[in-house]
Design an enzyme around this catalytic site. Structure first.
Site, PDB file in Angstrom:
ATOM      1  N   HIS A  48       3.677  12.919  -3.967  1.00  0.00           N
ATOM      2  CA  HIS A  48       4.964  12.710  -3.321  1.00  0.00           C
ATOM      3  C   HIS A  48       5.971  13.792  -3.709  1.00  0.00           C
ATOM      4  O   HIS A  48       7.165  13.648  -3.468  1.00  0.00           O
ATOM      5  CB  HIS A  48       5.510  11.327  -3.672  1.00  0.00           C
ATOM      6  CG  HIS A  48       4.670  10.213  -3.139  1.00  0.00           C
ATOM      7  ND1 HIS A  48       4.558   9.944  -1.794  1.00  0.00           N
ATOM      8  CD2 HIS A  48       3.882   9.306  -3.764  1.00  0.00           C
ATOM      9  CE1 HIS A  48       3.746   8.917  -1.611  1.00  0.00           C
ATOM     10  NE2 HIS A  48       3.316   8.520  -2.783  1.00  0.00           N
ATOM     11  N   GLU A 153      -4.807   0.951  -5.016  1.00  0.00           N
ATOM     12  CA  GLU A 153      -3.639   0.868  -4.142  1.00  0.00           C
ATOM     13  C   GLU A 153      -3.887   0.101  -2.846  1.00  0.00           C
ATOM     14  O   GLU A 153      -3.081   0.204  -1.916  1.00  0.00           O
ATOM     15  CB  GLU A 153      -3.150   2.274  -3.798  1.00  0.00           C
ATOM     16  CG  GLU A 153      -2.808   3.117  -5.020  1.00  0.00           C
ATOM     17  CD  GLU A 153      -2.074   4.384  -4.667  1.00  0.00           C
ATOM     18  OE1 GLU A 153      -0.840   4.334  -4.573  1.00  0.00           O
ATOM     19  OE2 GLU A 153      -2.748   5.407  -4.478  1.00  0.00           O
ATOM     20  N   ASP A 179       2.124   0.882  -2.547  1.00  0.00           N
ATOM     21  CA  ASP A 179       1.066   1.003  -1.552  1.00  0.00           C
ATOM     22  C   ASP A 179       0.265  -0.285  -1.432  1.00  0.00           C
ATOM     23  O   ASP A 179      -0.110  -0.695  -0.324  1.00  0.00           O
ATOM     24  CB  ASP A 179       0.143   2.166  -1.905  1.00  0.00           C
ATOM     25  CG  ASP A 179       0.726   3.507  -1.512  1.00  0.00           C
ATOM     26  OD1 ASP A 179       0.639   3.869  -0.334  1.00  0.00           O
ATOM     27  OD2 ASP A 179       1.277   4.183  -2.392  1.00  0.00           O
TER      28      ASP A 179
END
Length: 250
Positions: A48, A153, A179
């Site tokens: 990210h 996730e 997530d």
């Protein structure tokens, strides 16, 4: 690694519990401040955050000057970035979206040299002392010091946790709560139930649990609940700190 600094994986295998933070590039000053504050490790987020290998190299070098371990969170299924991060001196890889034993095996392939994996071998990058570390020593050091954390996730990953966490070469895990919550439906276990199930599986498998936290109280609770690595979300910590500055305004 700084001379004399004990690798993070070795400390964990001795039973130590360690504290770190996750940062997104560019954050060289933050990395250095975390090291000077005495944190044990930093995760540099290339999932990210901007995945620039030259900037990543600078972050690793800053941390190593102070003996702080660096782990790198790659994007999903990025073996080339994992190789480059390790070649630049990262002590381990945090890999997102590992949903099956096959993907766990592919992660190990990307991170470890043969015979355990299939990572391309070279001693001339930073991790090999620019060619000054003998090949056999470099292989042995990499095998013993490289930490591999799989991110759980999705509901599929929760169901496959037993197979993922018993894959040879996987040292531990981190639940990606955001997530996992986004991927879950009303028919799936709650986030707390999923986390508890994976934690029990990890304990039985003898692998390390990593928790992402936002404050000291949550960090203490994570350690009390069995986490070996606790990692602060530095973005959250900083934004909370910055927002608190407004309290002085009349």
């Amino acid at each position: 690694m700084t001379a004399g600094a004990e690798p993070l994986r070795s400390r964990l295998r001795r039973g130590e519990r360690v504290v770190g933070a996750i940062v997104r590039m560019p954050a060289e000053d933050h990395v250095e401040m975390l090291a000077l504050a005495g944190l044990d490790f930093v995760i540099v987020d290339c999932e990210h955050g901007p995945a620039d290998v030259l900037a990543l190299r600078q972050h690793i070098a800053f941390a190593q000057l102070h003996g702080m371990a660096v782990l790198v969170r790659t994007g999903s299924h990025e073996p080339a970035l994992a190789l480059r991060a390790l070649d630049q001196g990262a002590q381990g890889i945090v890999a997102p979206h590992i949903d099956s034993s096959r993907e766990a095996s592919e992660l190990v392939d990307a991170v470890h040299y043969p015979p355990l994996g299939r990572r391309g071998f070279a001693t001339y990058p930073r991790a090999g002392g620019f060619g000054r570390v003998p090949a056999a020593e470099h292989r042995e050091r990499s095998a013993s010091e490289t930490l591999v954390l799989a991110m759980i996730e999705s509901p599929a990953a929760v169901r496959a946790a037993g197979e993922i966490l018993t894959t040879e070469g996987v040292d531990g895990y981190l639940i990606g709560a955001a997530d996992l919550a986004a991927a879950s439906t009303a028919d799936d276990p709650s986030l707390a139930e999923a986390a508890g199930s994976v934690s029990a599986t990890a304990k039985a498998a003898g692998v390390f649990r990593t928790d992402l936290v936002t404050d000291v109280d949550a960090a203490r609770a994570a350690f009390d609940d069995g986490a070996q690595l606790v990692c602060y979300n530095l973005t959250h910590v900083l934004m909370e700190s910055f927002a608190s500055l407004l309290r002085a305004r009349p």
